[in-house]
Design a protein around this motif. Structure first.
Motif, PDB file in Angstrom:
ATOM      1  N   ALA A 447      13.589   6.378  -2.522  1.00  0.00           N
ATOM      2  CA  ALA A 447      12.648   5.920  -1.503  1.00  0.00           C
ATOM      3  C   ALA A 447      13.228   4.680  -0.849  1.00  0.00           C
ATOM      4  CB  ALA A 447      11.278   5.633  -2.111  1.00  0.00           C
ATOM      5  N   THR A 448      12.596   4.264   0.252  1.00  0.00           N
ATOM      6  CA  THR A 448      13.014   3.064   0.971  1.00  0.00           C
ATOM      7  C   THR A 448      11.890   2.045   0.927  1.00  0.00           C
ATOM      8  OG1 THR A 448      14.373   4.381   2.490  1.00  0.00           O
ATOM      9  CG2 THR A 448      13.808   2.145   3.178  1.00  0.00           C
ATOM     10  N   HIS A 449      12.211   0.837   0.496  1.00  0.00           N
ATOM     11  CA  HIS A 449      11.217  -0.242   0.522  1.00  0.00           C
ATOM     12  C   HIS A 449      11.015  -0.649   1.977  1.00  0.00           C
ATOM     13  CE1 HIS A 449       9.271  -4.091  -0.191  1.00  0.00           C
ATOM     14  NE2 HIS A 449       9.107  -3.740  -1.463  1.00  0.00           N
ATOM     15  N   LEU A 450       9.791  -0.545   2.459  1.00  0.00           N
ATOM     16  CA  LEU A 450       9.528  -0.723   3.882  1.00  0.00           C
ATOM     17  C   LEU A 450       9.847  -2.143   4.365  1.00  0.00           C
ATOM     18  CD1 LEU A 450       8.488   0.407   6.538  1.00  0.00           C
ATOM     19  CD2 LEU A 450       6.166  -0.190   5.813  1.00  0.00           C
ATOM     20  N   ASP A 451       9.526  -3.148   3.562  1.00  0.00           N
ATOM     21  CA  ASP A 451       9.702  -4.527   4.014  1.00  0.00           C
ATOM     22  C   ASP A 451      11.155  -4.983   3.953  1.00  0.00           C
ATOM     23  OD1 ASP A 451       6.975  -4.819   4.496  1.00  0.00           O
ATOM     24  OD2 ASP A 451       6.584  -5.339   2.399  1.00  0.00           O
ATOM     25  N   THR A 452      11.849  -4.648   2.861  1.00  0.00           N
ATOM     26  CA  THR A 452      13.221  -5.132   2.678  1.00  0.00           C
ATOM     27  C   THR A 452      14.275  -4.111   3.070  1.00  0.00           C
ATOM     28  OG1 THR A 452      13.333  -4.352   0.379  1.00  0.00           O
ATOM     29  CG2 THR A 452      12.432  -6.560   0.764  1.00  0.00           C
ATOM     30  N   LEU A 453      13.862  -2.843   3.272  1.00  0.00           N
ATOM     31  CA  LEU A 453      14.769  -1.733   3.582  1.00  0.00           C
ATOM     32  C   LEU A 453      15.783  -1.497   2.462  1.00  0.00           C
ATOM     33  CD1 LEU A 453      15.417  -2.318   7.395  1.00  0.00           C
ATOM     34  CD2 LEU A 453      13.707  -0.862   6.290  1.00  0.00           C
ATOM     35  N   GLU A 454      15.403  -1.854   1.239  1.00  0.00           N
ATOM     36  CA  GLU A 454      16.249  -1.582   0.078  1.00  0.00           C
ATOM     37  C   GLU A 454      16.117  -0.126  -0.342  1.00  0.00           C
ATOM     38  OE1 GLU A 454      16.462  -5.062  -2.997  1.00  0.00           O
ATOM     39  OE2 GLU A 454      14.421  -4.985  -2.177  1.00  0.00           O
ATOM     40  N   ARG A 455      17.182   0.377  -0.952  1.00  0.00           N
ATOM     41  CA  ARG A 455      17.128   1.689  -1.598  1.00  0.00           C
ATOM     42  C   ARG A 455      16.456   1.517  -2.953  1.00  0.00           C
ATOM     43  NH1 ARG A 455      22.151   3.954  -4.729  1.00  0.00           N
ATOM     44  NH2 ARG A 455      21.227   2.414  -6.113  1.00  0.00           N
ATOM     45  N   ILE A 456      15.405   2.293  -3.212  1.00  0.00           N
ATOM     46  CA  ILE A 456      14.673   2.233  -4.477  1.00  0.00           C
ATOM     47  C   ILE A 456      14.856   3.559  -5.206  1.00  0.00           C
ATOM     48  CG2 ILE A 456      12.423   1.903  -5.563  1.00  0.00           C
ATOM     49  CD1 ILE A 456      13.487  -0.574  -4.164  1.00  0.00           C
ATOM     50  N   VAL A 457      15.182   3.461  -6.485  1.00  0.00           N
ATOM     51  CA  VAL A 457      15.372   4.654  -7.313  1.00  0.00           C
ATOM     52  C   VAL A 457      14.234   4.726  -8.316  1.00  0.00           C
ATOM     53  CG1 VAL A 457      16.930   5.910  -8.840  1.00  0.00           C
ATOM     54  CG2 VAL A 457      17.877   4.415  -7.072  1.00  0.00           C
ATOM     55  N   ARG A 481       1.688   3.084  -0.367  1.00  0.00           N
ATOM     56  CA  ARG A 481       1.573   1.812  -1.073  1.00  0.00           C
ATOM     57  C   ARG A 481       1.440   2.059  -2.574  1.00  0.00           C
ATOM     58  NH1 ARG A 481       1.169  -2.729   1.580  1.00  0.00           N
ATOM     59  NH2 ARG A 481       0.238  -3.820  -0.212  1.00  0.00           N
ATOM     60  N   ILE A 482       2.264   1.334  -3.333  1.00  0.00           N
ATOM     61  CA  ILE A 482       2.175   1.326  -4.795  1.00  0.00           C
ATOM     62  C   ILE A 482       2.046  -0.135  -5.195  1.00  0.00           C
ATOM     63  CG2 ILE A 482       3.301   1.910  -6.965  1.00  0.00           C
ATOM     64  CD1 ILE A 482       4.823   4.072  -5.523  1.00  0.00           C
ATOM     65  N   GLY A 483       0.871  -0.507  -5.659  1.00  0.00           N
ATOM     66  CA  GLY A 483       0.630  -1.912  -5.925  1.00  0.00           C
ATOM     67  C   GLY A 483       0.632  -2.691  -4.621  1.00  0.00           C
ATOM     68  N   GLU A 484       1.479  -3.691  -4.570  1.00  0.00           N
ATOM     69  CA  GLU A 484       1.583  -4.522  -3.371  1.00  0.00           C
ATOM     70  C   GLU A 484       2.733  -4.111  -2.462  1.00  0.00           C
ATOM     71  OE1 GLU A 484      -0.641  -6.871  -2.590  1.00  0.00           O
ATOM     72  OE2 GLU A 484      -1.741  -6.264  -4.394  1.00  0.00           O
ATOM     73  N   GLU A 485       3.457  -3.067  -2.834  1.00  0.00           N
ATOM     74  CA  GLU A 485       4.656  -2.677  -2.095  1.00  0.00           C
ATOM     75  C   GLU A 485       4.409  -1.407  -1.285  1.00  0.00           C
ATOM     76  OE1 GLU A 485       6.987  -4.857  -2.283  1.00  0.00           O
ATOM     77  OE2 GLU A 485       6.097  -5.951  -3.960  1.00  0.00           O
ATOM     78  N   SER A 486       5.127  -1.288  -0.167  1.00  0.00           N
ATOM     79  CA  SER A 486       5.036  -0.104   0.693  1.00  0.00           C
ATOM     80  C   SER A 486       6.395   0.586   0.745  1.00  0.00           C
ATOM     81  CB  SER A 486       4.608  -0.502   2.108  1.00  0.00           C
ATOM     82  OG  SER A 486       3.305  -1.036   2.102  1.00  0.00           O
ATOM     83  N   TYR A 487       6.353   1.922   0.731  1.00  0.00           N
ATOM     84  CA  TYR A 487       7.582   2.709   0.695  1.00  0.00           C
ATOM     85  C   TYR A 487       7.530   3.803   1.755  1.00  0.00           C
ATOM     86  CZ  TYR A 487       7.909   0.530  -3.911  1.00  0.00           C
ATOM     87  OH  TYR A 487       7.955  -0.375  -4.945  1.00  0.00           O
TER      88      TYR A 487
END
Length: 645
Positions: A447-457, A481-487
């Motif tokens: 997935a992609t972290h929406l705010d930081t544009l990091e690759r998330i595994v 949204r998962i918790g406080e993060e958006s993907y």
């Protein structure tokens, strides 16, 4: 040779006297300074056969052939040094290296070169007597031998009292003269450990380094509750990999946590690899969140052995047991096969055709990694759905209006046109609320972290939620949204995640790229234009006039905003996917030139395309999977993980 002499001894031998016999040959290296020595083997009729002659400047040692002796063929002078000392002082050789035999440049100066120990030491530590210790160790070494073709030694460290052992580990340094060969290429050595505690742990280290010179893999089987802690610590320090086997209970977890906290700092510094836990589960026993407890204890929780027959249960090993043991052995042998499935929307149905061909030919992937549609298909396969079942589920989309069951529009479409929950719920009908540890095959979801544009595994938590993040195409679907993060969609940053497999230490990678190249798209456009140029019937022309309204009100129609957006995303992914292909050993590119991302109502054509490319490259795939002897020296990179819970 000044760097060598503090570690060596020089001895003089008269003609016919013994220089060394079985045990010492395994632990020592010898250099003939003057005279001649012969390696002899005693035949059944007590005659002696000369196997090799060592002249001035030649070296010998490190071999284990039973019944062999080296004697002086004339008055000789021999230099002797322990093999482990050679390894320890290797950096002092000033570039001479450790790669061959002794060489002499003149009668007084010698350059010392020796093959460095080739073997990999692995500790199998068992934290409970309620585990089938012998069954697990024996199955692992047999699988390791069959998968790698390498020589394997199982060293069983047992309490010496009341046990039949080959030797007792004490402060004497001599190894036994013979090792039991239980099967071709598989040897067994049972070592008794005294509990009175006067053993110096470094003696075990000396033995381990000597055994590495003879075997490709040395597996140390240790009952953690039966041997002194210093012995267990030394095993861990000498090992490239340490596996701690435990049951799903608080007592075993406590022992593991205690071991991790009591491990001395110098042992941690000397340890060559990660400490990994292996959770053994009985038939129909689930993980039930125990992986999260292992993570909190600070150890990796990615290895599970299901269907494990516990002592006294009378249960025979299941197919899941053998599959998990095979995967673990392949991990030890560094011959895991990874499968990377790309994004591609409807074209990702081609992944199903590829998986069908792999199944039909008995080819197993040990780890599956997917982005977007590749994550969806990979999740079903990792859950245990076979090829025919996945095709059946895909072809349900051929039913009229089936596509609309996946549409859950958002009004107003501020963050996207679709919520994406309908697709998640469809997946849940197949896999339920499965967590990552519940899967029969290891899975990674991008997935992609929406705010930081990091690759998330994603590697733990709820599988359907992870897949939901991976298919949330930005602009079309609302971010998850998962918790406080958006993907959002994993294909934005990594449409073909072969790099994730590399970071996991996997060296055999099969990539399926369902993202068409510009050339294939051009050919598809040309074919469609030629078809459209044919004469149409009057009735069809009339119908087209009425259907033109669809272009104005249907955002999913060809040429409208959603197709333009998805088409543009694919354009950005093409070069990234091509770069990822270069990391794979085998690349499958199904012929899916049509760039209609929403063509979910025609899964059959894409499945056929996947089957065709897999069959075309089947020999290449088989050659990769059957390859033996992959080096294990490469270190795995840290993996960025996220949880969906």
């Amino acid at each position: 040779m000044g760097w060598l002499m503090p570690y060596a001894t020089v001895s003089h031998f008269s003609n016919g006297s013994e220089v060394c016999a079985n045990g010492r040959q395994a632990e020592w290296a010898f250099l003939v300074l003057s005279g001649t020595c012969e390696q002899q083997h005693r035949l059944p009729d007590h005659e002696k056969k000369v196997l090799r002659i060592f002249k001035q400047g030649e070296a010998f040692g490190g071999f284990f052939r039973p019944g062999t002796t080296v004697v002086a063929a004339e008055d000789s002078t021999v230099l002797r040094i322990r093999l482990q000392d050679l390894v320890d002082i290797a950096p002092k050789t000033n570039g001479h290296g450790l790669s061959g035999d002794f060489e002499s440049s003149d009668t007084t100066q010698f350059i010392f070169k020796l093959n460095a120990p080739k073997g990999k030491i692995v500790t199998l530590a068992f934290g409970s007597d309620r585990l089938p210790e012998s069954l697990l160790a024996e199955n692992i070494i047999r699988r390791l031998r069959s998968e790698t073709g390498a020589s394997v030694l199982l060293v069983q460290l047992v309490a010496s009292a009341g046990e039949t052992v080959d030797c007792t580990l004490d402060n004497e340094l001599a190894l036994p003269s013979e090792l039991s060969e239980v099967e071709t290429g598989i040897h067994l050595l049972r070592i008794g450990i005294s509990s009175h505690g006067d053993l110096h742990p470094e003696v075990l280290g000396i033995w381990c380094r000597a055994l590495r010179c003879r075997f490709d893999y040395v597996l140390l089987e240790v009952a953690a509750d039966q041997v002194p802690m210093p012995v267990l610590f030394e095993c861990i320090a000498q090992s490239r990999s340490t596996y701690f086997f435990l049951r799903r209970n608080s007592e075993d977890l406590y022992h593991l946590d205690l071991l991790c906290h009591e491990l001395p700092p110098d042992t941690k510094d000397r340890a060559q690899a990660e400490f990994k836990s292996v959770l053994c589960l009985a038939e129909n026993e689930g993980v039930a969140g125990f992986d999260a407890q292992l993570e909190r204890a600070g150890v990796s929780a990615g290895i599970f052995i299901r269907g494990c027959p516990m002592p006294g249960s009378g249960v025979v090993p299941t197919s899941s047991f053998h599959a998990d043991v095979r995967r673990m052995a392949r991990g030890i042998g560094n011959c895991l096969v990874g499968l990377a499935l790309s994004s591609g929307a409807a074209k990702g149905f081609a992944h199903i055709g590829v998986l069908q061909v792999l199944e039909e030919n008995g080819i197993e992937a040990d780890v599956v990694v997917g982005s977007s549609m590749g994550a969806y298909v990979g999740a079903m396969w990792a859950y245990g759905c076979d090829g025919p079942k996945m095709e059946q589920l895909a072809r349900e989309m051929e039913v009229k209006w089936a596509l609309w069951s996946l549409i859950d529009p958002v009004f107003p479409p501020r963050q996207g046109f679709l919520r994406g929950y309908a697709i998640k719920q469809r997946l849940q009908k197949t896999i339920g609320d499965a967590q990552f540890p519940d899967l029969v095959r290891p899975l990674r979801v991008l997935a992609t972290h929406l705010d930081t544009l990091e690759r998330i595994v994603f590697s733990r938590g709820d599988v359907a939620t992870a897949v939901h993040t991976s298919i949330a195409v930005p602009g079309i679907c609302v971010p998850v949204r998962i918790g406080e993060e958006s993907y959002v969609d994993g294909g934005i940053v990594d449409p073909l995640p072969t790099d994730v497999l590399q970071e996991m230490g996997i060296r055999r990678i099969i990539a399926v790229n369902a993202i068409p190249s510009p050339e294939r798209i051009r050919r598809s456009l040309q074919a469609r234009r030629e078809l459209a140029g044919h004469r149409e019937r009057r009735a069809r022309k009339l119908a087209r006039k009425f259907l033109s309204l669809n272009q104005h009100v249907n955002y999913f129609a060809r040429g409208n905003i959603l197709e333009i957006l998805m088409h543009s995303i694919h354009g950005a992914q093409i070069r990234m996917a091509e770069a990822s292909c270069r990391r794979a050993d085998v690349v499958l590119k199904p012929d899916v030139g049509n760039d209609r991302w929403l063509d979910f109502k025609n899964p059959g054509q894409y499945i056929i395309a996947g089957r065709e490319i897999a069959r075309r490259q089947l020999d290449e795939i088989k050659a990769l999977v059957r390859e033996k002897g992959v080096p294990y020296e490469a270190r795995t990179a840290p993996e960025l993980l996220a949880a969906t819970a």
